[in-house]
Design a protein around this motif. Structure first.
Motif, mmCIF file in Angstrom:
data_model
loop_
_atom_site.group_PDB
_atom_site.id
_atom_site.type_symbol
_atom_site.label_atom_id
_atom_site.label_comp_id
_atom_site.label_asym_id
_atom_site.label_seq_id
_atom_site.Cartn_x
_atom_site.Cartn_y
_atom_site.Cartn_z
ATOM 1 N N GLU B 76 43.120 37.884 31.275
ATOM 2 C CA GLU B 76 43.802 38.337 32.494
ATOM 3 C C GLU B 76 44.054 39.849 32.455
ATOM 4 O O GLU B 76 43.777 40.564 33.413
ATOM 5 N N LYS B 80 42.272 42.531 34.972
ATOM 6 C CA LYS B 80 43.051 43.335 35.928
ATOM 7 C C LYS B 80 42.705 44.824 35.836
ATOM 8 O O LYS B 80 42.557 45.493 36.849
ATOM 9 N N SER B 83 39.067 45.379 37.178
ATOM 10 C CA SER B 83 38.806 45.015 38.574
ATOM 11 C C SER B 83 38.540 46.199 39.515
ATOM 12 O O SER B 83 37.532 46.201 40.240
ATOM 13 N N ARG B 104 39.474 31.630 34.823
ATOM 14 C CA ARG B 104 40.625 32.549 34.770
ATOM 15 C C ARG B 104 40.214 33.957 35.193
ATOM 16 O O ARG B 104 40.936 34.632 35.929
ATOM 17 N N VAL B 108 41.418 36.244 38.573
ATOM 18 C CA VAL B 108 41.969 37.603 38.503
ATOM 19 C C VAL B 108 41.148 38.578 39.351
ATOM 20 O O VAL B 108 41.699 39.442 40.029
#
Lengths: 292, 292
Positions: B76, B80, B83, B104, B108
């Protein structure tokens, strides 16, 4: 027979009340007791009790009552050496943890044994010195000699009940031990920190359920709410490490074969699956083999 | 993204074949790679491979393909920070152990992710130095970009398959890890001594059965005989300690939440009971808390 803390405490209480008692135990305790008597230390008194002590099983010769209080792993060995010295009319009461000692001892002796269950907190504080921390109640099975045995203990100030469900009492103690001993041993943590662990309360419920299923299949009636009884132990003894944890830390053989081990073996024999007890048993055995 | 042993190995193989590669990883590796290239040591060759390296996720800007190879517990966090730098048309392939990283990471990123499964034995032997011990095959899921990705890996000498059952492959790896990692960690024993323990093979079968039941309930098809596959590991790697055992011994956080932990959580969500995985998870968590 087997003058550890339990044997010394109950033998000492009977001797203190005027009964003729012989403790059969290890040399260090026997020598100290012969020299200066058994030191029986309780919260109410601290006395030297005079009684016989011997390292030899033939000292049981002529006994009317034999209290059998060796460790579970020594039941067969101690039963065999004791057997030739038992009078025909002697009553034999097991005062041990573990659920199968009465049947194992009866098999070795080839005669009836009165099952007992012991609720007492005692320890050997030194050679010939037993220290009592609390409780002392006994329950013994129904047998021709039971009333006379109960009378002797009552005269000595030991509460005792004649019960038609000693097996249920032994299983209740076993179940609590199955829930704590292996987990505390594997993690080397005391009960309070254990039950604070994520997932541990659920694991303990699994252990208790498996044990209850095996007890039911074995025809044993376990009374009371064993989940609540199990939870209470960590609340009342948060700093306690299990005896199995202590044995493992000292490189000693543990009693795991007579705790989770007996549940696994009886489960297998009765077709009851016990996967959580089985993994705990296997882990403790591995750690035991590694530490010895 | 995540230039540990797996990221460095596959990134290095692609760079060695002429692809433009940037490794995003920790400072110690990035500095060594910038200074002297990535040392890629295999049984066939030992070379310095020149490629880009950065500690910053914005280095992923403009990439056509992102190989995502951080540890499961970092999915995660790494997703993040990655991204905002991902091009719209970039393909993202997870190259991680654990069964739920693709879902997962997709959650995200808010976009599709191509699941990958990695069969390779590699380790970081030092800063900027990856050592290859064996195998290298990949399987990736079906997606528009999959053929082009497969072609790039094949050109680089990496066997790769486009599979409609990457999830089955990830679960097969997970199951073997569930059978060994926690037991080796709790006992601090290598696989050979582990499986020689009384009751351990039966415990491993319990673990595998629980995992298979959860996989089935999750709609995942695990191919092959997982019991045999599990047994083979101890035969081929008797001296191996699990990564969980090594993490625990070093006081590091383990991946147990993404091994037995994921089986327990998915089992709970799907109504499948997983008592043996649950006790192993709880024990490793306690030992982890104790050792850190």
């Amino acid at each position: 027979m087997g003058a550890g803390a339990i044997g010394c405490y109950y033998g000492g209480m009977l001797a203190r009340a005027g009964r003729e008692v012989t403790l059969i135990g290890r040399p260090q305790h026997v020598e100290a007791i012969r020299r200066a008597g058994l030191r029986l230390e309780t919260k109410a008194f601290d006395e030297r009790v005079r009684l016989q002590a011997s390292t030899e099983p033939q000292a049981a010769r002529g006994a009317d009552l034999v209290l059998f209080s060796v460790k579970s792993q020594d039941t067969e060995t101690a039963g065999k050496v004791l057997s030739p010295h038992l009078a025909r009319e002697a009553a034999i009461v097991t005062m041990q943890n573990g659920v199968d000692n009465p049947e194992r001892l009866a098999a070795v002796l080839g005669r009836d044994v009165i099952p007992g269950v012991v609720y007492v907190a005692v320890e050997m504080a030194g050679p010939g010195h037993v220290r009592h921390h609390g409780r002392s109640e006994l329950a013994i099975g129904q047998a021709p000699a039971s009333e006379a045995i109960a009378a002797a203990f009552r005269e000595a100030g030991v509460p005792i009940e004649i019960s038609d469900n000693v097996a249920g009492g032994l299983w209740a103690k076993l179940i609590v031990n199955c829930a704590y001993n292996a987990l505390s041993a594997i993690t080397q943590l005391p009960y309070g920190r254990l039950v604070a662990g994520a997932g541990i309360p659920a694991v303990m419920r699994d252990i208790v359920e498996e044990c209850l299923a095996v007890a039911r299949a074995a025809g044993v009636r376990v009374e009371g709410d064993m989940h609540k009884a199990t939870e209470r132990i960590a609340q009342t003894m948060p700093g306690q490490y299990s005896s199995t944890a202590q044995d493992l830390a000292r490189g000693k053989q543990t009693e795991i074969d007579y705790l989770n081990g007996v549940v696994v073996r009886k489960g297998e024999a009765l077709g009851v699956s016990t996967p959580v007890n089985r993994v705990l048993l296997a882990l403790v055995k591995l750690l035991e083999a590694k530490s010895r």
